[in-house]
Design a protein around this motif. Sequence first.
Motif, PDB file in Angstrom:
ATOM      1  N   UNK A   5       0.756  -1.175   0.198  1.00  0.00           N
ATOM      2  CA  UNK A   5       0.030   0.160   0.032  1.00  0.00           C
ATOM      3  C   UNK A   5       0.834   1.304   0.039  1.00  0.00           C
ATOM      4  N   UNK A   6       0.310   2.263  -0.338  1.00  0.00           N
ATOM      5  CA  UNK A   6       0.915   3.636  -0.316  1.00  0.00           C
ATOM      6  C   UNK A   6       0.327   4.362   0.923  1.00  0.00           C
ATOM      7  N   UNK A   7       1.086   5.084   1.622  1.00  0.00           N
ATOM      8  CA  UNK A   7       0.372   6.017   2.714  1.00  0.00           C
ATOM      9  C   UNK A   7       0.847   7.278   2.350  1.00  0.00           C
ATOM     10  N   UNK A   8      -0.360   8.093   2.054  1.00  0.00           N
ATOM     11  CA  UNK A   8      -0.143   9.524   1.999  1.00  0.00           C
ATOM     12  C   UNK A   8       0.191  10.253   3.167  1.00  0.00           C
ATOM     13  N   UNK A   9       1.000  11.525   2.845  1.00  0.00           N
ATOM     14  CA  UNK A   9       1.492  12.484   4.041  1.00  0.00           C
ATOM     15  C   UNK A   9      -0.126  12.615   4.942  1.00  0.00           C
ATOM     16  N   UNK A  10      -1.278  12.804   4.311  1.00  0.00           N
ATOM     17  CA  UNK A  10      -2.382  12.932   5.291  1.00  0.00           C
ATOM     18  C   UNK A  10      -3.092  11.589   6.066  1.00  0.00           C
ATOM     19  N   UNK A  11      -2.136  10.515   5.825  1.00  0.00           N
ATOM     20  CA  UNK A  11      -2.701   9.190   6.403  1.00  0.00           C
ATOM     21  C   UNK A  11      -3.888   8.361   5.426  1.00  0.00           C
ATOM     22  N   UNK A  12      -4.142   8.857   4.434  1.00  0.00           N
ATOM     23  CA  UNK A  12      -4.858   8.197   3.412  1.00  0.00           C
ATOM     24  C   UNK A  12      -3.943   7.130   2.768  1.00  0.00           C
ATOM     25  N   UNK A  13      -4.842   6.004   2.092  1.00  0.00           N
ATOM     26  CA  UNK A  13      -4.074   4.816   1.748  1.00  0.00           C
ATOM     27  C   UNK A  13      -4.498   4.428   0.476  1.00  0.00           C
ATOM     28  N   UNK A  14      -3.629   4.290  -0.362  1.00  0.00           N
ATOM     29  CA  UNK A  14      -3.884   3.715  -1.745  1.00  0.00           C
ATOM     30  C   UNK A  14      -3.439   2.478  -1.905  1.00  0.00           C
ATOM     31  N   UNK A  15      -4.371   1.457  -2.134  1.00  0.00           N
ATOM     32  CA  UNK A  15      -4.017   0.004  -2.279  1.00  0.00           C
ATOM     33  C   UNK A  15      -3.051  -0.018  -3.754  1.00  0.00           C
ATOM     34  N   UNK A  16      -1.946  -0.830  -3.682  1.00  0.00           N
ATOM     35  CA  UNK A  16      -1.048  -1.057  -4.980  1.00  0.00           C
ATOM     36  C   UNK A  16      -1.564  -2.382  -5.687  1.00  0.00           C
ATOM     37  N   UNK A  17      -1.050  -2.453  -6.867  1.00  0.00           N
ATOM     38  CA  UNK A  17      -1.374  -3.497  -7.487  1.00  0.00           C
ATOM     39  C   UNK A  17      -0.821  -4.941  -6.709  1.00  0.00           C
ATOM     40  N   UNK A  18       0.287  -4.806  -6.115  1.00  0.00           N
ATOM     41  CA  UNK A  18       0.838  -5.711  -5.153  1.00  0.00           C
ATOM     42  C   UNK A  18       0.067  -6.377  -4.486  1.00  0.00           C
ATOM     43  N   UNK A  19      -0.873  -5.547  -3.764  1.00  0.00           N
ATOM     44  CA  UNK A  19      -1.894  -5.783  -2.645  1.00  0.00           C
ATOM     45  C   UNK A  19      -2.874  -6.956  -3.318  1.00  0.00           C
ATOM     46  N   UNK A  20      -3.525  -6.561  -4.370  1.00  0.00           N
ATOM     47  CA  UNK A  20      -4.387  -7.369  -5.334  1.00  0.00           C
ATOM     48  C   UNK A  20      -3.613  -8.564  -5.946  1.00  0.00           C
ATOM     49  N   UNK A  71      -8.197   3.854  -1.006  1.00  0.00           N
ATOM     50  CA  UNK A  71      -8.727   3.705  -2.183  1.00  0.00           C
ATOM     51  C   UNK A  71      -7.942   2.627  -3.085  1.00  0.00           C
ATOM     52  N   UNK A  72      -8.765   2.344  -3.966  1.00  0.00           N
ATOM     53  CA  UNK A  72      -8.000   1.312  -5.002  1.00  0.00           C
ATOM     54  C   UNK A  72      -7.200   2.051  -5.902  1.00  0.00           C
ATOM     55  N   UNK A  73      -6.350   1.282  -6.748  1.00  0.00           N
ATOM     56  CA  UNK A  73      -5.453   2.002  -7.612  1.00  0.00           C
ATOM     57  C   UNK A  73      -6.262   3.016  -8.664  1.00  0.00           C
ATOM     58  N   UNK A  74      -7.435   2.592  -8.814  1.00  0.00           N
ATOM     59  CA  UNK A  74      -8.186   3.640  -9.909  1.00  0.00           C
ATOM     60  C   UNK A  74      -8.775   4.711  -9.089  1.00  0.00           C
ATOM     61  N   UNK A  75      -8.578   4.916  -7.853  1.00  0.00           N
ATOM     62  CA  UNK A  75      -9.217   6.075  -7.088  1.00  0.00           C
ATOM     63  C   UNK A  75     -10.808   5.850  -6.443  1.00  0.00           C
ATOM     64  N   UNK A  76     -11.137   4.689  -6.760  1.00  0.00           N
ATOM     65  CA  UNK A  76     -12.319   4.604  -5.967  1.00  0.00           C
ATOM     66  C   UNK A  76     -12.095   4.116  -4.803  1.00  0.00           C
ATOM     67  N   UNK A  77     -13.031   4.522  -3.710  1.00  0.00           N
ATOM     68  CA  UNK A  77     -12.864   4.473  -2.319  1.00  0.00           C
ATOM     69  C   UNK A  77     -13.764   3.262  -1.667  1.00  0.00           C
ATOM     70  N   UNK A  78     -12.825   2.637  -0.791  1.00  0.00           N
ATOM     71  CA  UNK A  78     -13.508   1.386  -0.256  1.00  0.00           C
ATOM     72  C   UNK A  78     -14.672   2.102   0.743  1.00  0.00           C
ATOM     73  N   UNK A  79     -15.655   1.213   0.753  1.00  0.00           N
ATOM     74  CA  UNK A  79     -16.909   1.559   1.880  1.00  0.00           C
ATOM     75  C   UNK A  79     -16.700   0.419   2.801  1.00  0.00           C
TER      76      UNK A  79
END
Length: 461
Positions: free
Chosen positions: A308-323, A385-393
């Motif tokens: 995963x990538x962790x942004x400076x604001x603490x948000x997470x983006x799941x990387x392709x390696x995760x999937x 969020x997923x790699x395409x920017x869609x947010x997990x709910x």
Amino acid sequence: MLMQSALVALGATLAAAVPTLVAKDNYFVNPKTGNRFQIVGVAYQPGGSSGYDATAPDPLSQKDICLRDAAILQVLGVNAIRVYNLNPDQNHDECATIFNSAGMYMILDVNSPLVGEALTSDKPWESYYASYLNRTFAVVEAFKNYPNTLAFFSGNEVINDIGTGATVPPYARAVTRDLKNYVAKHSERPIPVGYSAADVRDVLFDTFNYFQCAEDGKADDPSRADIFALNSYSWCGDSSFKTSGYDKLVEGFKDSSVPVFYSEYGCNTPSPRIFSEVASIYGPEMTDVFSGGVVYEYTQEANNYGLVNISSDGSIILRSDYFALQGQYAKLDFTKVQGAKPPTATAPKPPTCTSKLITTKGFNNNFTIPALPPELRRSSRRPVSNPDGSVLKGLEVKVLAADEINSPGTNKADGVASPTNGNSTTTAPDGKPKNAGARPVAIVLPALAMGAFAFLAGFAI
């Protein structure tokens, strides 16, 4: 130390989500069911090991971050985390409870090279002293009462070539002895102590034999390691059991008298990773000998191993390696992987420590280890969020029932891309990243029903 012990004892009063495991012969075993346990782990050190600062919170001392990451790891299917750098003076009740409730064990390193508290490869005799050992004991004291503490590592890759193999082994085994003695005297239950080795084939099996052998062949030798692990990156890309050399590892460890597992794996060449080794690690080629492994690593750092990538604001983006990893897990039937009984055949006995065990010229074959030093003879909101920017709910840490362990495919979140989708390209036709300009929305986790642990009430990521 007394205050820390009191806090730890408070954490131990909760009903455990995970059963306490034991290292029995050459396997991890659930003593209640008799079933073997396979580690499905991820190395967990947000910020990277080089980012550790003894004056800042460590990875298991910030409940908001632990809750965020436990939810993500739970969906992946992880049942264990390995943490490298910990501050024993900080409080870990909240994070230990979160990971416990999510069905995850903790494998913990007691050394911290970054703050000068570790056995060193160079002149190990200069780093084996009372204040260093007191630091390792403090880590054990801080975590010994958590039911999901699975094991402690007395060292990590301190032996990495013939030169270090000549000098380090007696001191590394001495630290193992000292930790085991501390656990025996101060813990209400046995907790395995072992070594995490570098997969350097010139010294790997001599290192293994040095740690797993016993004086006069007695399994209760206090200096003998309870477990043995290795950091291996020999399987890269679309490799195979033989091409990667995994077959040689199985052959070399087949007569182990202690549990063996990967403390790190996941070669990142080529990138993104495909984790095709998962099928072998948890398949019939290896499970009779290995007890699973730990993928390196959770967060993306400069070395490019992140899930995963962790942004400076603490948000997470799941990387392709995760999937990719999630997809490999999905191909396996983990009800069979975790439900296997140990073989009925007599388990291998530890070999007697003798110079004949050491086959490499220059590697230390003297099993007289140093005596103990004389002094010791006496709430936040962050999107994912997923790699395409869609947010997990609906991403949440689901509190598991007593004696329940997390497993791949068990827990899901709305909007998580499928492994196939997650591995698709992350760029749009115009060449721009698909998630460019996406504005993630905060996800709120419901409060965990943790009884006495009111600190989780109303907490959300």
